[in-house]
Design a protein around this motif. Structure first.
Motif, mmCIF file in Angstrom:
data_model
loop_
_atom_site.group_PDB
_atom_site.id
_atom_site.type_symbol
_atom_site.label_atom_id
_atom_site.label_comp_id
_atom_site.label_asym_id
_atom_site.label_seq_id
_atom_site.Cartn_x
_atom_site.Cartn_y
_atom_site.Cartn_z
ATOM 1 N N ALA A 54 0.853 -1.192 0.000
ATOM 2 C CA ALA A 54 0.000 0.000 0.000
ATOM 3 C C ALA A 54 0.884 1.236 0.000
ATOM 4 C CB ALA A 54 -0.920 0.013 1.216
ATOM 5 N N ARG A 55 0.441 2.257 -0.721
ATOM 6 C CA ARG A 55 1.142 3.538 -0.660
ATOM 7 C C ARG A 55 0.777 4.241 0.640
ATOM 8 N NH1 ARG A 55 -0.010 3.260 -6.184
ATOM 9 N NH2 ARG A 55 1.825 3.580 -7.523
ATOM 10 N N LEU A 56 1.788 4.828 1.289
ATOM 11 C CA LEU A 56 1.520 5.537 2.533
ATOM 12 C C LEU A 56 2.599 6.565 2.805
ATOM 13 C CD1 LEU A 56 -0.170 5.854 5.143
ATOM 14 C CD2 LEU A 56 1.332 4.144 6.210
ATOM 15 N N ASP A 57 2.173 7.773 3.082
ATOM 16 C CA ASP A 57 3.033 8.814 3.631
ATOM 17 C C ASP A 57 2.669 8.910 5.108
ATOM 18 O OD1 ASP A 57 4.146 11.201 4.547
ATOM 19 O OD2 ASP A 57 3.788 12.284 2.687
ATOM 20 N N VAL A 58 3.610 8.597 5.986
ATOM 21 C CA VAL A 58 3.270 8.497 7.406
ATOM 22 C C VAL A 58 2.998 9.845 8.061
ATOM 23 C CG1 VAL A 58 4.441 6.287 7.740
ATOM 24 C CG2 VAL A 58 5.701 8.431 8.123
ATOM 25 N N THR A 59 3.136 10.940 7.320
ATOM 26 C CA THR A 59 2.710 12.232 7.859
ATOM 27 C C THR A 59 1.209 12.447 7.669
ATOM 28 O OG1 THR A 59 3.164 13.455 5.811
ATOM 29 C CG2 THR A 59 4.986 13.221 7.377
ATOM 30 N N ALA A 105 9.670 3.535 8.909
ATOM 31 C CA ALA A 105 9.775 4.724 8.069
ATOM 32 C C ALA A 105 10.312 5.918 8.852
ATOM 33 C CB ALA A 105 8.414 5.072 7.472
ATOM 34 N N GLY A 106 11.252 6.620 8.264
ATOM 35 C CA GLY A 106 11.813 7.800 8.913
ATOM 36 C C GLY A 106 13.038 8.287 8.171
ATOM 37 N N TYR A 107 13.531 9.442 8.570
ATOM 38 C CA TYR A 107 14.737 9.992 7.956
ATOM 39 C C TYR A 107 15.405 10.921 8.957
ATOM 40 C CZ TYR A 107 12.374 14.499 7.230
ATOM 41 O OH TYR A 107 11.737 15.702 7.422
ATOM 42 N N GLY A 108 16.610 11.391 8.613
ATOM 43 C CA GLY A 108 17.341 12.284 9.497
ATOM 44 C C GLY A 108 17.452 13.680 8.915
ATOM 45 N N LEU A 109 17.230 14.671 9.744
ATOM 46 C CA LEU A 109 17.424 16.080 9.391
ATOM 47 C C LEU A 109 18.519 16.609 10.303
ATOM 48 C CD1 LEU A 109 16.499 18.654 7.853
ATOM 49 C CD2 LEU A 109 14.821 19.008 9.684
ATOM 50 N N PHE A 110 19.607 17.096 9.707
ATOM 51 C CA PHE A 110 20.789 17.431 10.492
ATOM 52 C C PHE A 110 21.243 18.865 10.268
ATOM 53 C CE2 PHE A 110 20.878 12.834 9.799
ATOM 54 C CZ PHE A 110 20.874 12.408 11.118
ATOM 55 N N THR A 169 7.081 13.030 10.580
ATOM 56 C CA THR A 169 7.464 11.715 10.050
ATOM 57 C C THR A 169 7.946 10.785 11.147
ATOM 58 O OG1 THR A 169 8.126 12.733 7.944
ATOM 59 C CG2 THR A 169 8.969 10.530 8.416
ATOM 60 N N ASN A 170 8.981 11.194 11.863
ATOM 61 C CA ASN A 170 9.642 10.283 12.810
ATOM 62 C C ASN A 170 8.876 10.083 14.104
ATOM 63 O OD1 ASN A 170 11.651 10.421 10.877
ATOM 64 N ND2 ASN A 170 13.273 11.003 12.283
ATOM 65 N N LEU A 171 8.223 11.119 14.576
ATOM 66 C CA LEU A 171 7.563 11.039 15.880
ATOM 67 C C LEU A 171 6.056 10.839 15.753
ATOM 68 C CD1 LEU A 171 7.647 11.159 18.949
ATOM 69 C CD2 LEU A 171 7.615 13.668 18.796
ATOM 70 N N ILE A 172 5.375 11.810 15.160
ATOM 71 C CA ILE A 172 3.916 11.708 15.093
ATOM 72 C C ILE A 172 3.497 10.537 14.215
ATOM 73 C CG2 ILE A 172 1.792 12.878 14.406
ATOM 74 C CD1 ILE A 172 3.155 15.524 15.138
ATOM 75 N N GLY A 173 4.186 10.323 13.101
ATOM 76 C CA GLY A 173 3.838 9.201 12.232
ATOM 77 C C GLY A 173 3.953 7.871 12.954
ATOM 78 N N SER A 174 5.033 7.693 13.720
ATOM 79 C CA SER A 174 5.208 6.447 14.475
ATOM 80 C C SER A 174 4.146 6.302 15.560
ATOM 81 C CB SER A 174 6.605 6.411 15.096
ATOM 82 O OG SER A 174 7.601 6.233 14.113
#
Length: 280
Positions: free
Chosen positions: A54-59, A85-90, A107-112
């Protein structure tokens, strides 16, 4: 070996991809969520109905609820949900736009969090299950240039650890996975940088920018081995609270916890001195 059905977010890359391939190879079923289907064509052709996609954007919280409900309906039972799912912003905290900040947290927090919330009613109804949360050594230790990334990982670890206690009576176990650097595309393809401010050239925050821009520092971790350990954790009872993966993760987490404990012990008398002293 128990045959299980897994729901994995971000199944097209990184740990999600390695886990999906290993699980399908051994005979399990996988419900994988992806942002684009192109990377999954070969696996779908090979494994057919054992790979549900399934397609999903976790936001997108409404989409999370709809996809999770559809997966449980179509597959009947999902034994393990993997929040991958997640990524890093630095970069330094000042170097991010508001939109970048909100997207990282979304993405990383609310999506999870929303994935867990969406899955729990179904797991309670089926009498149990397992949730595996991909965090990072950055969920216990902090590094220069990682302020927002750490905010999401420290935040999700607190959420998961409290939720472990809440859902234990329902037979649902939760595990936090804290990998170190791994040879996936996370660091050099998925990672993002804030807009450079010259003022931070003299700051340790510039170290993170240098590592990502130069793309010349190979990670220590073998993602296939790490994925295998994560998969095997589903057979452990009770569910392990945390799994540290990689020698760099072990060293960083150990240093952070040792320093934190030493700092706490030094404050024992001061902490106790602030209690109310009732008169006899």
């Amino acid at each position: 070996m128990t045959i299980r059905t897994w729901l994995i977010t971000g199944a097209n890359s990184g740990f999600g991809r390695h886990m999906t391939e290993q699980l399908l190879e051994r005979g399990d079923r996988v419900a994988g969520t992806v942002r684009g289907m192109d990377a999954m064509g070969g696996l779908k052709e090979r494994y057919g109905d054992r790979l549900w996609l399934a397609r999903l954007d976790v936001t997108d919280t409404p989409a999370i609820r709809a996809v999770v409900a559809e997966a449980f309906r179509d597959l009947g039972r999902i034994d393990v949900v993997v929040n991958n799912a997640g990524y890093g912003l630095f970069g330094a905290a000042e170097e991010f736009t508001d939109d970048q900040l909100l997207h990282q947290i979304g993405t990383n927090l609310i999506g999870s969090i929303q994935m867990v919330r969406a899955a729990l009613p179904f797991m309670r109804a089926q009498g149990g299950g397992r949730i595996i949360q991909l965090s990072s050594m950055g969920g216990q230790a902090a590094f220069p240039g990682g302020s927002l990334y750490h905010a999401t990982k420290w935040g999700i670890e607190g959420f998961i650890e409290a939720t472990m206690l809440d859902v234990a009576p329902f037979g649902i176990g939760l595990t936090i996975v804290e990998p170190g650097g791994a040879r996936t595309d996370f660091r050099y393809r998925s990672a993002m940088l804030g807009t450079k401010l010259d003022a931070y050239d003299a700051s340790p925050a510039s170290q993170a920018r240098g590592i990502i821009e130069e793309a010349q520092q190979p990670s220590l971790g073998d993602p296939a081995k790490m994925a295998a350990v994560i998969i095997a954790s589903a057979d452990r009872h009770p569910a392990p609270k945390r799994i540290v993966l990689g020698s760099d993760a072990y060293g960083a987490v150990r240093r952070a916890l040792t320093e934190r404990l030493a700092s706490l012990e030094a404050q024992k008398e001061q902490a106790q001195s602030t209690d109310v002293r009732d008169r006899a």
